[in-house]
Scaffold this motif. Structure first.
Motif, PDB file in Angstrom:
ATOM      1  N   ALA A  80       7.281  23.218  -5.801  1.00 34.51           N
ATOM      2  CA  ALA A  80       8.289  22.466  -6.563  1.00 34.51           C
ATOM      3  C   ALA A  80       8.820  23.323  -7.714  1.00 34.51           C
ATOM      4  CB  ALA A  80       7.691  21.158  -7.079  1.00 34.51           C
ATOM      5  N   PHE A 115      12.809  24.322  -8.145  1.00 28.84           N
ATOM      6  CA  PHE A 115      13.631  23.916  -9.278  1.00 28.84           C
ATOM      7  C   PHE A 115      13.718  24.990 -10.359  1.00 28.84           C
ATOM      8  CE2 PHE A 115      12.391  19.883  -7.274  1.00 28.84           C
ATOM      9  CZ  PHE A 115      13.669  19.420  -6.997  1.00 28.84           C
ATOM     10  N   ILE A 163       7.566   7.560 -15.074  1.00 30.77           N
ATOM     11  CA  ILE A 163       8.428   7.295 -13.916  1.00 30.77           C
ATOM     12  C   ILE A 163       8.298   5.817 -13.607  1.00 30.77           C
ATOM     13  CG2 ILE A 163       8.755   7.731 -11.450  1.00 30.77           C
ATOM     14  CD1 ILE A 163       7.424  10.510 -11.981  1.00 30.77           C
ATOM     15  N   LEU A 190       1.494   7.195  -8.701  1.00 28.48           N
ATOM     16  CA  LEU A 190       1.893   8.373  -7.937  1.00 28.48           C
ATOM     17  C   LEU A 190       0.810   9.445  -8.025  1.00 28.48           C
ATOM     18  CD1 LEU A 190       5.565   8.677  -9.196  1.00 28.48           C
ATOM     19  CD2 LEU A 190       4.850   8.083  -6.874  1.00 28.48           C
ATOM     20  N   ARG A 212       1.112  15.421  -7.736  1.00 32.77           N
ATOM     21  CA  ARG A 212       2.047  16.244  -6.951  1.00 32.77           C
ATOM     22  C   ARG A 212       3.427  15.582  -6.872  1.00 32.77           C
ATOM     23  NH1 ARG A 212      -2.919  15.922  -5.154  1.00 32.77           N
ATOM     24  NH2 ARG A 212      -2.553  14.035  -3.937  1.00 32.77           N
ATOM     25  N   SER A 213       3.426  14.270  -6.610  1.00 36.75           N
ATOM     26  CA  SER A 213       4.692  13.536  -6.553  1.00 36.75           C
ATOM     27  C   SER A 213       5.333  13.454  -7.927  1.00 36.75           C
ATOM     28  CB  SER A 213       4.445  12.114  -6.033  1.00 36.75           C
ATOM     29  OG  SER A 213       4.044  12.120  -4.685  1.00 36.75           O
ATOM     30  N   SER A 224       7.030  16.660  -8.954  1.00 41.02           N
ATOM     31  CA  SER A 224       8.234  16.902  -8.142  1.00 41.02           C
ATOM     32  C   SER A 224       9.405  16.065  -8.633  1.00 41.02           C
ATOM     33  CB  SER A 224       7.940  16.571  -6.673  1.00 41.02           C
ATOM     34  OG  SER A 224       6.824  17.317  -6.223  1.00 41.02           O
ATOM     35  N   ILE A 225       9.141  14.789  -8.876  1.00 40.64           N
ATOM     36  CA  ILE A 225      10.198  13.877  -9.322  1.00 40.64           C
ATOM     37  C   ILE A 225      10.703  14.286 -10.704  1.00 40.64           C
ATOM     38  CG2 ILE A 225      10.618  11.500 -10.093  1.00 40.64           C
ATOM     39  CD1 ILE A 225       8.671  10.636  -7.786  1.00 40.64           C
ATOM     40  N   ASP A 232      12.861  17.372 -10.539  1.00 38.98           N
ATOM     41  CA  ASP A 232      14.174  17.038  -9.966  1.00 38.98           C
ATOM     42  C   ASP A 232      15.056  16.368 -11.021  1.00 38.98           C
ATOM     43  OD1 ASP A 232      16.083  16.687  -7.787  1.00 38.98           O
ATOM     44  OD2 ASP A 232      15.542  14.571  -7.835  1.00 38.98           O
ATOM     45  N   ARG A 233      14.478  15.403 -11.753  1.00 37.78           N
ATOM     46  CA  ARG A 233      15.266  14.704 -12.782  1.00 37.78           C
ATOM     47  C   ARG A 233      15.741  15.664 -13.875  1.00 37.78           C
ATOM     48  NH1 ARG A 233      12.246   8.896 -14.063  1.00 37.78           N
ATOM     49  NH2 ARG A 233      12.431   8.018 -11.964  1.00 37.78           N
ATOM     50  N   CYS A 270      16.079  18.937 -13.644  1.00 36.96           N
ATOM     51  CA  CYS A 270      17.018  19.902 -13.063  1.00 36.96           C
ATOM     52  C   CYS A 270      18.408  19.274 -12.916  1.00 36.96           C
ATOM     53  CB  CYS A 270      16.478  20.371 -11.712  1.00 36.96           C
ATOM     54  SG  CYS A 270      17.409  21.723 -10.984  1.00 36.96           S
ATOM     55  N   MET A 271      18.458  18.041 -12.425  1.00 36.03           N
ATOM     56  CA  MET A 271      19.750  17.352 -12.268  1.00 36.03           C
ATOM     57  C   MET A 271      20.437  17.194 -13.611  1.00 36.03           C
ATOM     58  SD  MET A 271      19.888  14.408  -9.370  1.00 36.03           S
ATOM     59  CE  MET A 271      18.468  13.467  -9.878  1.00 36.03           C
ATOM     60  N   ARG A 300       1.681   6.035  -1.689  1.00 32.33           N
ATOM     61  CA  ARG A 300       1.748   5.771  -3.134  1.00 32.33           C
ATOM     62  C   ARG A 300       3.197   5.829  -3.621  1.00 32.33           C
ATOM     63  NH1 ARG A 300      -2.897   9.826  -5.299  1.00 32.33           N
ATOM     64  NH2 ARG A 300      -2.508   8.886  -7.330  1.00 32.33           N
ATOM     65  N   THR A 321       5.405   2.773  -5.155  1.00 31.38           N
ATOM     66  CA  THR A 321       6.052   2.925  -6.462  1.00 31.38           C
ATOM     67  C   THR A 321       7.532   2.557  -6.396  1.00 31.38           C
ATOM     68  OG1 THR A 321       4.485   4.636  -7.112  1.00 31.38           O
ATOM     69  CG2 THR A 321       6.594   4.606  -8.286  1.00 31.38           C
ATOM     70  N   GLY A 374      17.669  22.831  -5.070  1.00 32.26           N
ATOM     71  CA  GLY A 374      17.088  23.075  -6.379  1.00 32.26           C
ATOM     72  C   GLY A 374      17.938  24.069  -7.140  1.00 32.26           C
ATOM     73  N   TRP A 375      17.339  25.147  -7.491  1.00 31.65           N
ATOM     74  CA  TRP A 375      17.944  26.050  -8.438  1.00 31.65           C
ATOM     75  C   TRP A 375      18.103  27.435  -7.834  1.00 31.65           C
ATOM     76  CZ3 TRP A 375      19.933  24.439 -12.846  1.00 31.65           C
ATOM     77  CH2 TRP A 375      20.266  25.373 -13.826  1.00 31.65           C
ATOM     78  N   LEU A 428       9.789  22.816  -0.216  1.00 25.34           N
ATOM     79  CA  LEU A 428       8.955  21.762  -0.776  1.00 25.34           C
ATOM     80  C   LEU A 428       7.973  21.255   0.271  1.00 25.34           C
ATOM     81  CD1 LEU A 428      11.706  19.646  -2.544  1.00 25.34           C
ATOM     82  CD2 LEU A 428       9.909  20.958  -3.687  1.00 25.34           C
ATOM     83  N   SER A 461       6.292  16.159  -1.573  1.00 28.75           N
ATOM     84  CA  SER A 461       7.252  16.279  -2.681  1.00 28.75           C
ATOM     85  C   SER A 461       8.632  15.794  -2.253  1.00 28.75           C
ATOM     86  CB  SER A 461       7.358  17.737  -3.130  1.00 28.75           C
ATOM     87  OG  SER A 461       6.157  18.179  -3.724  1.00 28.75           O
ATOM     88  N   SER A 493       8.927  12.047  -2.164  1.00 29.35           N
ATOM     89  CA  SER A 493       8.884  11.489  -3.524  1.00 29.35           C
ATOM     90  C   SER A 493      10.240  11.628  -4.206  1.00 29.35           C
ATOM     91  CB  SER A 493       7.806  12.199  -4.346  1.00 29.35           C
ATOM     92  OG  SER A 493       6.556  12.122  -3.694  1.00 29.35           O
ATOM     93  N   ILE A 494      10.821  12.814  -4.110  1.00 31.88           N
ATOM     94  CA  ILE A 494      12.108  13.070  -4.766  1.00 31.88           C
ATOM     95  C   ILE A 494      13.209  12.219  -4.133  1.00 31.88           C
ATOM     96  CG2 ILE A 494      13.913  14.837  -5.040  1.00 31.88           C
ATOM     97  CD1 ILE A 494      11.545  16.879  -5.328  1.00 31.88           C
ATOM     98  N   ASP A 522      12.938   8.624  -5.180  1.00 33.73           N
ATOM     99  CA  ASP A 522      13.380   8.478  -6.570  1.00 33.73           C
ATOM    100  C   ASP A 522      14.906   8.486  -6.651  1.00 33.73           C
ATOM    101  OD1 ASP A 522      13.011   8.399  -9.459  1.00 33.73           O
ATOM    102  OD2 ASP A 522      13.612  10.501  -9.474  1.00 33.73           O
TER     103      ASP A 522
END
Lengths: 195, 195
Positions: A36, A40, A159, A168, A171-172, A175-176, A179-180, A182-183, B35, B39, B161-162, B168, B172, B175-176, B179
């Motif tokens: 991850a 990112f 989260i 979560l 690992r999850s 990752s989330i 991503d948030r 980075c966005m 999980r 969530t 990503g970047w 991934l 991951s 999860s992303i 979200d």
């Protein structure tokens, strides 16, 4: 995001009963979180454990995938795991990246609990680039100890999903959150360059 | 999101060389993805494997955590893993949820590759609620086979990503994507109720 760092904390974290413990390494955490981080564009990933046998275990994983047969079979995995440094404490991680950047680091705690001073991913993304390096700490086991969270410069909001269920895997969660950030960082960068 | 489902595909997926294979179960996938499903309020999670010994393994994991000692020690894990159904094929998963909803399901492939007809998370979130159930398929190993992707109703755009590194773990990626869909779905729901 070449001044954003991750730290996976195995001490001080809590167990189910709330006691502060040093947790055992879960080797898949190293793989998933490094992948991850590479996706990112995080600059580095500190695996923090004070336990010598766990430091050795982390070293063996890295040897296999970076200099050993794993890296030859899967160069993408090697590329990700090269982001890892194994250190004995969070303070050592902070000192290491401050020495590299020659600037004070901002420490960010993550937690599934709500703290009144928590910041959003957007607010955190705003601090990246503007200051020195930023290091986000993620707790294993049942999460970072409360004193650890409280001594960090910033706390990231949890989260929140849908059903009030927030269990979560780390690992999850990493990752989330990457991503948030980075966005939001891409949005802010685009926005700034348009001004 | 009570008509959004996940399917973790162990066949047909590709290996490193591009051959179509049936992959082995990774038990931590079941935990992490269940999980994340709990969530973000996904309605269910199909573990798809045609291999009888792998179906048995999945069944043993579920027994331990749902009816066995695991569930008593960790009720949150039990709550998550109860979302899992083990089926032999994706077609069986689709038939199962169409029978439950009495509506045609929309199948969504996920891939790290770019397809011209790929939709965004926002576009996918718009289809949830408006039609019958939606089931997102995630590939293990080196990803879903191309014929499988092509036969799905929709294809979700890859997580970019970047650094042009997109390797991934499936844990991951799920999860992303959950979200992103949940955030867009909440945005759309809020927006609609304001009109």
């Amino acid at each position: 995001m070449n001044n954003l760092y991750l730290a996976l904390i195995h001490h001080p974290v809590t167990n189910k009963k709330g006691d502060t413990i040093a947790s055992a390494l879960t080797t898949i955490d190293l793989h998933d979180i490094a992948r991850a981080a590479a996706t990112f564009g995080a600059a580095g990933f500190y695996v923090v454990t004070p336990l010598e046998d766990q430091m050795r275990l982390a070293g063996e994983v890295l040897d296999h995938w970076i200099t050993g047969v794993g890296g030859r079979l899967n160069p993408f995995r090697k590329q990700a795991l090269e982001k890892i440094k194994v250190v004995a404490s969070f303070e050592e991680a902070v000192a290491d990246l401050e020495a590299e950047h020659k600037k004070k680091a901002t420490s960010v705690a993550t937690s599934a609990a709500r703290y009144s001073r928590a910041v959003t991913a957007r607010q955190l993304a705003e601090t990246i680039d503007s200051n020195g390096p930023v290091v986000m700490a993620f707790g294993t086991a049942w999460g970072l100890s409360e004193p650890f969270v409280n001594q960090c410069d910033l706390i990231l909001e949890p989260i929140s999903g849908w059903d009030n269920y927030n269990h979560l895997s780390v690992r999850s969660a990493v990752s989330i959150i990457l991503d948030r950030i980075c966005m939001n960082h891409q949005y802010l960068t685009t926005n700034t360059s348009q001004v």
